[in-house]
Design an enzyme around this catalytic site. Sequence first.
Site, mmCIF file in Angstrom:
data_model
loop_
_atom_site.group_PDB
_atom_site.id
_atom_site.type_symbol
_atom_site.label_atom_id
_atom_site.label_comp_id
_atom_site.label_asym_id
_atom_site.label_seq_id
_atom_site.Cartn_x
_atom_site.Cartn_y
_atom_site.Cartn_z
ATOM 1 N N ASN A 1 -22.663 -6.198 -32.693
ATOM 2 C CA ASN A 1 -22.643 -7.659 -32.557
ATOM 3 C C ASN A 1 -22.433 -8.146 -31.127
ATOM 4 O O ASN A 1 -22.528 -9.344 -30.876
ATOM 5 C CB ASN A 1 -21.596 -8.294 -33.494
ATOM 6 C CG ASN A 1 -21.884 -7.974 -34.948
ATOM 7 O OD1 ASN A 1 -22.979 -8.280 -35.428
ATOM 8 N ND2 ASN A 1 -20.955 -7.345 -35.630
ATOM 9 N N ALA B 1 -16.197 -3.862 -33.600
ATOM 10 C CA ALA B 1 -15.554 -3.634 -34.910
ATOM 11 C C ALA B 1 -15.304 -2.151 -35.181
ATOM 12 O O ALA B 1 -14.381 -1.797 -35.928
ATOM 13 C CB ALA B 1 -16.407 -4.241 -36.014
ATOM 14 N N TYR C 1 -15.165 -15.496 -27.902
ATOM 15 C CA TYR C 1 -15.759 -14.552 -26.944
ATOM 16 C C TYR C 1 -16.376 -15.227 -25.717
ATOM 17 O O TYR C 1 -16.815 -14.522 -24.805
ATOM 18 C CB TYR C 1 -16.809 -13.689 -27.660
ATOM 19 C CG TYR C 1 -16.230 -12.867 -28.796
ATOM 20 C CD1 TYR C 1 -15.336 -11.823 -28.535
ATOM 21 C CD2 TYR C 1 -16.546 -13.143 -30.134
ATOM 22 C CE1 TYR C 1 -14.784 -11.077 -29.567
ATOM 23 C CE2 TYR C 1 -16.007 -12.407 -31.168
ATOM 24 C CZ TYR C 1 -15.126 -11.370 -30.883
ATOM 25 O OH TYR C 1 -14.572 -10.630 -31.904
ATOM 26 N N HIS D 1 -11.550 -4.840 -24.735
ATOM 27 C CA HIS D 1 -11.845 -5.900 -25.698
ATOM 28 C C HIS D 1 -11.848 -7.220 -24.968
ATOM 29 O O HIS D 1 -10.943 -7.494 -24.157
ATOM 30 C CB HIS D 1 -10.803 -5.913 -26.825
ATOM 31 C CG HIS D 1 -10.769 -4.608 -27.539
ATOM 32 N ND1 HIS D 1 -11.734 -4.242 -28.443
ATOM 33 C CD2 HIS D 1 -9.927 -3.561 -27.425
ATOM 34 C CE1 HIS D 1 -11.481 -3.019 -28.863
ATOM 35 N NE2 HIS D 1 -10.395 -2.586 -28.256
ATOM 36 N N GLU E 1 -10.834 1.610 -22.716
ATOM 37 C CA GLU E 1 -11.181 0.813 -23.906
ATOM 38 C C GLU E 1 -11.004 -0.660 -23.538
ATOM 39 O O GLU E 1 -9.974 -1.045 -22.967
ATOM 40 C CB GLU E 1 -10.247 1.185 -25.056
ATOM 41 C CG GLU E 1 -10.439 0.323 -26.300
ATOM 42 C CD GLU E 1 -9.418 0.668 -27.394
ATOM 43 O OE1 GLU E 1 -8.724 1.711 -27.276
ATOM 44 O OE2 GLU E 1 -9.314 -0.124 -28.339
ATOM 45 N N ARG F 1 -22.251 -15.878 -30.356
ATOM 46 C CA ARG F 1 -21.378 -15.534 -31.475
ATOM 47 C C ARG F 1 -19.953 -16.008 -31.184
ATOM 48 O O ARG F 1 -19.379 -15.651 -30.169
ATOM 49 C CB ARG F 1 -21.413 -14.016 -31.581
ATOM 50 C CG ARG F 1 -20.335 -13.396 -32.390
ATOM 51 C CD ARG F 1 -20.217 -11.929 -31.980
ATOM 52 N NE ARG F 1 -19.289 -11.275 -32.855
ATOM 53 C CZ ARG F 1 -18.577 -10.209 -32.511
ATOM 54 N NH1 ARG F 1 -18.707 -9.679 -31.315
ATOM 55 N NH2 ARG F 1 -17.739 -9.683 -33.357
ATOM 56 N N ARG G 1 -4.808 -11.591 -32.959
ATOM 57 C CA ARG G 1 -5.752 -11.920 -34.027
ATOM 58 C C ARG G 1 -5.333 -11.249 -35.343
ATOM 59 O O ARG G 1 -4.181 -10.870 -35.499
ATOM 60 C CB ARG G 1 -7.167 -11.520 -33.569
ATOM 61 C CG ARG G 1 -7.588 -12.249 -32.286
ATOM 62 C CD ARG G 1 -8.990 -11.888 -31.850
ATOM 63 N NE ARG G 1 -9.974 -12.306 -32.837
ATOM 64 C CZ ARG G 1 -11.246 -11.871 -32.852
ATOM 65 N NH1 ARG G 1 -11.667 -11.026 -31.929
ATOM 66 N NH2 ARG G 1 -12.078 -12.302 -33.777
ATOM 67 N N ASN H 1 -16.411 -0.843 -25.186
ATOM 68 C CA ASN H 1 -15.972 -1.877 -26.115
ATOM 69 C C ASN H 1 -16.608 -1.520 -27.457
ATOM 70 O O ASN H 1 -17.765 -1.863 -27.714
ATOM 71 C CB ASN H 1 -16.428 -3.266 -25.660
ATOM 72 C CG ASN H 1 -15.917 -4.346 -26.601
ATOM 73 O OD1 ASN H 1 -15.407 -4.038 -27.693
ATOM 74 N ND2 ASN H 1 -16.051 -5.602 -26.217
#
Length: 145
Positions: free
Chosen positions: A12, A78, A24, A101, A99, A19, A108, A75
């Site tokens: 995504n 999900a 984001y 995000h 990593e 989105r 969240r 990244n």
Amino acid sequence: MARLIYILNGPNLNLLGQREPEVYGHTTLADVEQACAALGAELVLKLRFLQSNHEGQIVDWVQEARGTAAGIIINPAALTHTSVAILDALNAFDGPVIELHISQVHKREAFRHHSYVSQRADAVMAGFGTHGYELALRQMAHLLV
Ligand code: DQA
């Protein structure tokens, strides 16, 4: 010689900018790639910037990075919260792994608080927005000195 860094993006993230912009932001993945390319040239890093909606494709790219890439910025989107396969692939990679995000995942839903990839990552970034990619690239250059 410029060292090669893989920047991998999961499901995504091709829709970045369209989105959930309240989460984001409005920057597209193409914008992020362009900003990384400019910074990569400055840092003398060669980039392979990739996105897939498919777990197996990301596993294949991590395997491809073995022996060719100096580091991986990922990244997993999900798949962060579900993928033992990506963790296993990263465990077979020797260089630094960051990593990343875009959103602050710990603020969240609870299901976003756990990351399989964090068990391998040398650094974890969350909540820096799309600017995080440039920060991650600078940190990668620092780790590779
Ligand atoms: C994300 C956070 C994940 O929880 C989510 O599934 C994403 C994007 C981020 O960049 O903030 O798709 O990895």
